[in-house]
Design a protein around this motif. Structure first.
Motif, PDB file in Angstrom:
ATOM      1  N   HIS A 252       0.805  -1.216   0.000  1.00  0.00           N
ATOM      2  CA  HIS A 252       0.000   0.000   0.000  1.00  0.00           C
ATOM      3  C   HIS A 252       0.842   1.272   0.000  1.00  0.00           C
ATOM      4  N   ASP A 253       1.985   1.258   0.658  1.00  0.00           N
ATOM      5  CA  ASP A 253       2.828   2.450   0.648  1.00  0.00           C
ATOM      6  C   ASP A 253       3.383   2.673  -0.748  1.00  0.00           C
ATOM      7  N   ARG A 254       3.790   3.925  -1.013  1.00  0.00           N
ATOM      8  CA  ARG A 254       4.246   4.295  -2.353  1.00  0.00           C
ATOM      9  C   ARG A 254       5.699   4.739  -2.289  1.00  0.00           C
ATOM     10  N   VAL A 255       6.531   4.160  -3.163  1.00  0.00           N
ATOM     11  CA  VAL A 255       7.953   4.453  -3.118  1.00  0.00           C
ATOM     12  C   VAL A 255       8.576   4.240  -4.490  1.00  0.00           C
ATOM     13  N   ILE A 256       9.607   5.004  -4.786  1.00  0.00           N
ATOM     14  CA  ILE A 256      10.454   4.799  -5.960  1.00  0.00           C
ATOM     15  C   ILE A 256      11.879   4.628  -5.466  1.00  0.00           C
ATOM     16  N   ILE A 257      12.519   3.571  -5.938  1.00  0.00           N
ATOM     17  CA  ILE A 257      13.874   3.241  -5.510  1.00  0.00           C
ATOM     18  C   ILE A 257      14.766   3.105  -6.740  1.00  0.00           C
ATOM     19  N   THR A 258      15.943   3.696  -6.684  1.00  0.00           N
ATOM     20  CA  THR A 258      16.989   3.389  -7.658  1.00  0.00           C
ATOM     21  C   THR A 258      18.159   2.795  -6.892  1.00  0.00           C
ATOM     22  N   ASN A 259      19.248   2.492  -7.592  1.00  0.00           N
ATOM     23  CA  ASN A 259      20.393   1.936  -6.874  1.00  0.00           C
ATOM     24  C   ASN A 259      21.087   2.968  -5.999  1.00  0.00           C
ATOM     25  N   ASN A 260      20.644   4.237  -6.043  1.00  0.00           N
ATOM     26  CA  ASN A 260      21.277   5.255  -5.208  1.00  0.00           C
ATOM     27  C   ASN A 260      20.328   6.097  -4.371  1.00  0.00           C
ATOM     28  N   ILE A 261      19.051   6.216  -4.762  1.00  0.00           N
ATOM     29  CA  ILE A 261      18.140   7.094  -4.014  1.00  0.00           C
ATOM     30  C   ILE A 261      16.840   6.381  -3.675  1.00  0.00           C
ATOM     31  N   MET A 262      16.109   6.976  -2.729  1.00  0.00           N
ATOM     32  CA  MET A 262      14.764   6.516  -2.399  1.00  0.00           C
ATOM     33  C   MET A 262      13.850   7.732  -2.337  1.00  0.00           C
ATOM     34  N   LEU A 263      12.750   7.678  -3.088  1.00  0.00           N
ATOM     35  CA  LEU A 263      11.754   8.744  -3.130  1.00  0.00           C
ATOM     36  C   LEU A 263      10.418   8.157  -2.683  1.00  0.00           C
ATOM     37  N   SER A 264       9.810   8.735  -1.655  1.00  0.00           N
ATOM     38  CA  SER A 264       8.516   8.243  -1.189  1.00  0.00           C
ATOM     39  C   SER A 264       7.526   9.393  -1.121  1.00  0.00           C
ATOM     40  N   CYS A 265       6.239   9.040  -1.239  1.00  0.00           N
ATOM     41  CA  CYS A 265       5.174  10.035  -1.171  1.00  0.00           C
ATOM     42  C   CYS A 265       3.955   9.368  -0.563  1.00  0.00           C
ATOM     43  N   GLY A 266       3.499   9.887   0.569  1.00  0.00           N
ATOM     44  CA  GLY A 266       2.385   9.266   1.276  1.00  0.00           C
ATOM     45  C   GLY A 266       1.124   9.174   0.444  1.00  0.00           C
ATOM     46  N   ALA A 267       0.846  10.183  -0.384  1.00  0.00           N
ATOM     47  CA  ALA A 267      -0.380  10.198  -1.181  1.00  0.00           C
ATOM     48  C   ALA A 267      -0.210   9.538  -2.542  1.00  0.00           C
ATOM     49  N   GLY A 268       0.988   9.078  -2.855  1.00  0.00           N
ATOM     50  CA  GLY A 268       1.198   8.379  -4.108  1.00  0.00           C
ATOM     51  C   GLY A 268       1.701   9.267  -5.221  1.00  0.00           C
ATOM     52  N   PHE A 269       2.028   8.630  -6.336  1.00  0.00           N
ATOM     53  CA  PHE A 269       2.628   9.332  -7.457  1.00  0.00           C
ATOM     54  C   PHE A 269       1.584   9.760  -8.489  1.00  0.00           C
ATOM     55  N   ASP A 270       0.362  10.012  -7.989  1.00  0.00           N
ATOM     56  CA  ASP A 270      -0.678  10.631  -8.809  1.00  0.00           C
ATOM     57  C   ASP A 270      -1.244  11.849  -8.087  1.00  0.00           C
ATOM     58  N   VAL A 271      -0.463  12.438  -7.181  1.00  0.00           N
ATOM     59  CA  VAL A 271      -0.953  13.466  -6.267  1.00  0.00           C
ATOM     60  C   VAL A 271      -1.104  14.839  -6.933  1.00  0.00           C
ATOM     61  N   ILE A 272      -0.429  15.056  -8.055  1.00  0.00           N
ATOM     62  CA  ILE A 272      -0.536  16.347  -8.737  1.00  0.00           C
ATOM     63  C   ILE A 272      -1.683  16.289  -9.742  1.00  0.00           C
ATOM     64  N   GLY A 273      -2.615  17.246  -9.632  1.00  0.00           N
ATOM     65  CA  GLY A 273      -3.790  17.261 -10.489  1.00  0.00           C
ATOM     66  C   GLY A 273      -3.533  17.889 -11.843  1.00  0.00           C
ATOM     67  N   ASN A 274      -4.570  17.949 -12.659  1.00  0.00           N
ATOM     68  CA  ASN A 274      -4.442  18.470 -14.022  1.00  0.00           C
ATOM     69  C   ASN A 274      -4.038  19.939 -14.065  1.00  0.00           C
ATOM     70  N   ASP A 275      -4.321  20.679 -12.989  1.00  0.00           N
ATOM     71  CA  ASP A 275      -3.971  22.094 -12.962  1.00  0.00           C
ATOM     72  C   ASP A 275      -2.554  22.342 -12.439  1.00  0.00           C
ATOM     73  N   GLY A 276      -1.818  21.263 -12.170  1.00  0.00           N
ATOM     74  CA  GLY A 276      -0.463  21.407 -11.684  1.00  0.00           C
ATOM     75  C   GLY A 276      -0.345  21.569 -10.189  1.00  0.00           C
ATOM     76  N   TYR A 277      -1.485  21.561  -9.493  1.00  0.00           N
ATOM     77  CA  TYR A 277      -1.495  21.711  -8.037  1.00  0.00           C
ATOM     78  C   TYR A 277      -1.691  20.343  -7.374  1.00  0.00           C
ATOM     79  N   PRO A 278      -1.186  20.176  -6.148  1.00  0.00           N
ATOM     80  CA  PRO A 278      -1.449  18.938  -5.411  1.00  0.00           C
ATOM     81  C   PRO A 278      -2.946  18.756  -5.151  1.00  0.00           C
ATOM     82  N   ILE A 279      -3.426  17.551  -5.316  1.00  0.00           N
ATOM     83  CA  ILE A 279      -4.824  17.237  -5.052  1.00  0.00           C
ATOM     84  C   ILE A 279      -5.100  17.246  -3.552  1.00  0.00           C
ATOM     85  N   LYS A 280      -4.110  16.840  -2.781  1.00  0.00           N
ATOM     86  CA  LYS A 280      -4.257  16.768  -1.316  1.00  0.00           C
ATOM     87  C   LYS A 280      -2.906  17.060  -0.678  1.00  0.00           C
TER      88      LYS A 280
END
Length: 343
Positions: A252-280
């Motif tokens: 359920h948690d959302r994360v992106i991992i490479t061999n050097n970095i870790m990027l996480s986002c609690g609301a997921g990687f669809d959080v930016i809306g069509n207007d370019g603003y965060p949905i939540k």
């Protein structure tokens, strides 16, 4: 499972770095980087192109080696003068080395070129000192009033070392391919994320491996691999890559991992809306987990690797991790059971 990263350190870098100790510790700007680097060395595997018998304990570098040997019981530092890898000759199939970090005395321009071509961190002393983003969490809070979006990552893709110095990537987001918002996900989320994280091009023979875990079995979801390929082909036409999408109904948690970095986002990687603003409102975390100096970051990164490997086994049983360089590096085959017969 492995719980350390391999550091291949040129002996000239090591001696020069520790000769700088007294000067660095008197300089506020260098002090934190110096201390973080020492912790980084102490907590991982250091391979040095020097024979143990050639260590001069009267030098600062020699005393640092002796201190590491005593602190780790001799397990943290390895002397390999005859087997030290030549970074210029690395290629596909060198999975362990392509998930390592190289410390050298090469000029900055050459370090950058090697990092870009191989997807590994290659650094000299001054690069370590000037890379403050290596030793902290660079995440942001997303809130509608101040409009941060994924383009904040561009600052770190342009930094040296860049967050796009990588050769493998894992995405875990159960709702990434929800049909009700996939066009928004692509244009306002995945495209800027890929723009920041993917290298322009790796050297011949090194394939950039991508694996995505998302729910694709529910009728409301779809396998978005063709759309993902369309984005990558558009923004990285010269990148040779492989892509695999795996059904995920468990994580359920959302994360992106490479061999050097870790990027996480609690609301997921669809959080930016069509207007370019965060949905939540949500928070993101962006770090180099082995360099940040926090045990919790390294533990979280390794826990995600372990969780993803378990998910592969659950889905496929004997999933071929050799198709993904990062998973192959951390994978350890199950130990065979021993049976004892009483007589």
């Amino acid at each position: 499972m492995r719980n350390r990263i391999n550091i291949y350190c040129d002996s000239a870098f090591w001696m020069d770095y520790f000769d700088d100790e007294l000067v660095a510790l008197r300089d506020r700007n260098r002090c934190k980087a110096w201390v973080c680097f020492f912790d980084f060395s102490r907590n991982n595997n250091v391979f040095i192109n020097l024979a143990k018998t050639d260590v001069d304990e009267n030098t600062c570098g020699g005393r640092a080696i002796d201190e590491l040997l005593r602190a780790t019981g001799g397990a943290g530092i390895h002397f390999i003068p005859d087997r030290f890898p030549m970074i210029e000759s690395l290629g596909n199939g060198n999975d362990d080395n392509l998930n390592s970090i190289f410390l050298t005395t090469k000029p900055k321009s050459e370090c950058e070129e090697l990092s870009q071509r191989l997807g590994v961190l290659v650094m000299n002393k001054e690069m370590v000192y000037r890379a403050s983003h290596l030793f902290k969490d660079n995440g942001r809070a997303f809130q509608r009033q101040i409009m941060p979006n994924w383009e904040y990552l561009y600052e770190y893709s342009e930094s040296i070392p860049s967050i796009n110095y990588c050769n493998s990537l894992i995405i875990v987001d159960r709702y990434l391919f929800s049909t009700h918002n996939h066009s928004n996900v692509h244009d306002n989320n995945l495209k800027p994320i890929f723009n920041a994280l993917l290298p322009k091009q790796l050297c011949d023979g090194i394939v950039f491996n991508i694996i995505i875990f998302s729910n694709i079995s529910n009728p409301d979801f779809y396998d978005g691999s063709d759309d993902i390929k369309g984005i990558i082909d558009e923004i990285r036409p010269n990148l040779n890559y492989s892509l695999k999408v795996i059904d995920n109904r468990k994580l359920h948690d959302r994360v992106i991992i490479t061999n050097n970095i870790m990027l996480s986002c609690g609301a997921g990687f669809d959080v930016i809306g069509n207007d370019g603003y965060p949905i939540k409102f949500t928070t993101t975390s962006l770090s180099f987990p082995f360099l940040i100096g926090q045990e919790s970051s390294r533990t979280a990164y390794l826990s995600w690797i372990h969780t993803v490997l378990n998910e592969c086994r659950r889905n496929f049983g004997s999933f071929d991790v050799t198709t993904h360089r990062l998973l192959n590096h951390y994978y350890e085959p199950p130990r065979s059971k021993s049976y004892f017969i009483r007589r």
